[in-house]
Every structure is written in structure tokens, then in C-alpha cells.
Design a protein around this motif. Structure first.
Motif, mmCIF file in Angstrom:
data_model
loop_
_atom_site.group_PDB
_atom_site.id
_atom_site.type_symbol
_atom_site.label_atom_id
_atom_site.label_comp_id
_atom_site.label_asym_id
_atom_site.label_seq_id
_atom_site.Cartn_x
_atom_site.Cartn_y
_atom_site.Cartn_z
ATOM 1 N N MET A 1 -1.072 -11.077 -10.447
ATOM 2 C CA MET A 1 -0.586 -10.621 -9.159
ATOM 3 C C MET A 1 -1.379 -9.401 -8.725
ATOM 4 N N ARG A 2 -1.380 -9.136 -7.433
ATOM 5 C CA ARG A 2 -1.965 -7.895 -6.936
ATOM 6 C C ARG A 2 -0.909 -7.162 -6.124
ATOM 7 N N ILE A 3 -0.920 -5.842 -6.201
ATOM 8 C CA ILE A 3 0.009 -4.997 -5.464
ATOM 9 C C ILE A 3 -0.808 -4.136 -4.514
ATOM 10 N N VAL A 4 -0.469 -4.190 -3.216
ATOM 11 C CA VAL A 4 -1.248 -3.511 -2.184
ATOM 12 C C VAL A 4 -0.348 -2.559 -1.408
ATOM 13 N N ASP A 5 -0.724 -1.278 -1.374
ATOM 14 C CA ASP A 5 0.008 -0.274 -0.607
ATOM 15 C C ASP A 5 -0.599 -0.199 0.790
ATOM 16 N N LEU A 6 0.181 -0.562 1.794
ATOM 17 C CA LEU A 6 -0.302 -0.574 3.177
ATOM 18 C C LEU A 6 0.034 0.707 3.934
ATOM 19 N N GLY A 7 0.744 1.635 3.297
ATOM 20 C CA GLY A 7 1.128 2.865 3.980
ATOM 21 C C GLY A 7 2.105 2.602 5.116
ATOM 22 N N LEU A 8 1.982 3.370 6.193
ATOM 23 C CA LEU A 8 2.817 3.178 7.384
ATOM 24 C C LEU A 8 2.096 2.211 8.314
ATOM 25 N N ILE A 9 2.722 1.086 8.618
ATOM 26 C CA ILE A 9 2.062 0.035 9.378
ATOM 27 C C ILE A 9 3.051 -0.604 10.348
ATOM 28 N N GLY A 10 2.585 -0.919 11.544
ATOM 29 C CA GLY A 10 3.429 -1.544 12.553
ATOM 30 C C GLY A 10 3.951 -2.900 12.106
ATOM 31 N N TYR A 11 5.107 -3.280 12.646
ATOM 32 C CA TYR A 11 5.748 -4.519 12.202
ATOM 33 C C TYR A 11 4.891 -5.747 12.501
ATOM 34 N N GLU B 1 -6.108 -16.949 -2.961
ATOM 35 C CA GLU B 1 -5.652 -15.598 -3.275
ATOM 36 C C GLU B 1 -4.502 -15.685 -4.268
ATOM 37 N N GLU B 2 -4.361 -14.664 -5.103
ATOM 38 C CA GLU B 2 -3.269 -14.634 -6.077
ATOM 39 C C GLU B 2 -1.989 -14.138 -5.411
ATOM 40 N N ASN B 3 -0.866 -14.315 -6.104
ATOM 41 C CA ASN B 3 0.399 -13.776 -5.622
ATOM 42 C C ASN B 3 0.221 -12.299 -5.290
ATOM 43 N N THR B 4 0.794 -11.891 -4.146
ATOM 44 C CA THR B 4 0.546 -10.538 -3.624
ATOM 45 C C THR B 4 1.861 -9.865 -3.253
ATOM 46 N N LEU B 5 1.974 -8.594 -3.608
ATOM 47 C CA LEU B 5 3.115 -7.778 -3.204
ATOM 48 C C LEU B 5 2.609 -6.655 -2.321
ATOM 49 N N PHE B 6 3.045 -6.650 -1.050
ATOM 50 C CA PHE B 6 2.726 -5.559 -0.129
ATOM 51 C C PHE B 6 3.843 -4.517 -0.175
#
Length: 218
Positions: free
Chosen positions: A1-11, A30-35
Motif C-alpha cells: 500500500m502507499r500512504i499519501v498526505d495531500l495536506g489541505l485540499i479542496g473537496y 497502481e497499488e492500494n492507496t490511502l489519502f
């Protein structure tokens, strides 16, 4: 899995990224992803509706700089705002033991383990997805969408003390439910960046055995 921090982002921007990633995960590119992220102030309506549980009209929403969005997730009405940790798992569930019921259970468990890390005890409530401190105080809401056995949307864990945006709605359409947060329950201000790290580890541990190889994707 990959974990991605998107910070503050519009809906809308986050939703577009979810859909793009969902397509890639479904196709096995792409592998399973957690935003992990925060949203500016937005009230969202789920597939079960929720407009009847919104207490502000269009003019009031605009005056308070609150966006209103209809979504493809399950559930009723909820809201997002800075100081709330939003987690969107783009996840294959077709070959995962226990199906969607186990997926929800494990998402709840990752949140409960995160809360426990800060000394906050939580419970589940049958027929009311999410995580609760007791029968009335809700600390985390959940609602997902599924396409071809891949999930998107996810959960929202209240971290900061200020949960006043919930005054604009009947929380998840549940009469008597009141919002609470990690900081309020712990009795101290908790850094959302720290919570991202703790939750990311809890989620990874809970879902470590759930990955499906790319060549098994539906």
C-alpha cells in the motif's frame, strides 16, 4: 500500500484525484492507496440524501464561505473542515476476507486504535457506522463508494476542539447525536500532523494482510 498526505485540499480536487486513482487501482496500474488530508469548510450529502438535515440556506452557506457538495458515498449528511482528519482509502476489496462488512469494521478499528493512542476510549454503535465515544458523542463519521470492488471516499476523524460547523446540520441525520473530537476528549490540543502519523500506522497494521496482487484486480 502507499500512504499519501495531500495536506489541505479542496473537496472537488480531492474527489477528482480519488477517481483517477480508483481507475488506476482497478486496472492494476497502481497499488492500494490511502489519502490523508484536510478540507476547507464543506458540507456533503450522501447517497441517502441529507438536505432535510441541513439547517442553513444557500445565502447563509455563501455568507459563511461553506461549500455544499453532493457525493457518491453512502450515508447521509456530514461536514469537513480544517482540523478534521479525512482519510480516503482507494482499496481493492473483491478478494479480501469478510467483504465490505469487514472493511468497515477494520476502518473503525484503525480509528479506535488511534483514539486509544491518545487515551480516548471509543465504541461502535450497531446500525450507525463510524466511531463513538458513547451513545451520543460521535468522533468519526464514515461513508464510502464502491466501483468494481474498489472503494473510495472514507472517513473523517475530528481532531481539533472546534467542531462548530456541525451546528449547521443534524449530524449524519441522527437525532440526538453530538460531535466531539480527539482534543476535546483528551483534554489537550492534539496536532493533526501527529494524528496522521498515528492513524497511518494503525491503518497499515490493520490492513497489512488485505492487499490483492495487481494481476488479481477485477
Amino acid at each position: 500500500m502507499r500512504i499519501v498526505d495531500l495536506g489541505l485540499i479542496g473537496y472537488a480536487e480531492a474527489e477528482a484525484l480519488q477517481l483517477k486513482t480508483l481507475e488506476a487501482v482497478t486496472a492494476g496500474r497502481e497499488e492500494n492507496t490511502l489519502f490523508l488530508l484536510e478540507h476547507p469548510k464543506v458540507i456533503t450529502l450522501g447517497r441517502q440524501g441529507g438536505a432535510e438535515n441541513l439547517h442553513l440556506d444557500e445565502a447563509q452557506l455563501k455568507a459563511h464561505n461553506i461549500e455544499l457538495a453532493r457525493t457518491a458515498r453512502g450515508g447521509n449528511i456530514t461536514c469537513h473542515f480544517p482540523g478534521q482528519l479525512v482519510a480516503y482509502p482507494i482499496w481493492r476489496v473483491e478478494k479480501r476476507p469478510g467483504g465490505m462488512r469487514k472493511f468497515f469494521h477494520d476502518m473503525e478499528q484503525a480509528v479506535m486504535d488511534t483514539c486509544a493512542h491518545y487515551g480516548v476510549s471509543t465504541i461502535r454503535r450497531p446500525k450507525h457506522p463510524g466511531v463513538w465515544v458513547d451513545e451520543t458523542r460521535k468522533i468519526c463519521s464514515m461513508g464510502i463508494g464502491v466501483r468494481r470492488w474498489v472503494t473510495y471516499h472514507g472517513l473523517a476523524l475530528n481532531v481539533a476542539r472546534d467542531v462548530s460547523l456541525f451546528n449547521a446540520i443534524t449530524l449524519c441525520g441522527i437525532q440526538g447525536a453530538v460531535p466531539t473530537s480527539l482534543s476535546a476528549e483528551a483534554g489537550r490540543d492534539i496536532d493533526i500532523k501527529d494524528v496522521k502519523n498515528v492513524f497511518g500506522k494503525a491503518f497499515a497494521e490493520t490492513f497489512a494482510d488485505s492487499a490483492v496482487a495487481a494481476d488479481q484486480a477485477p
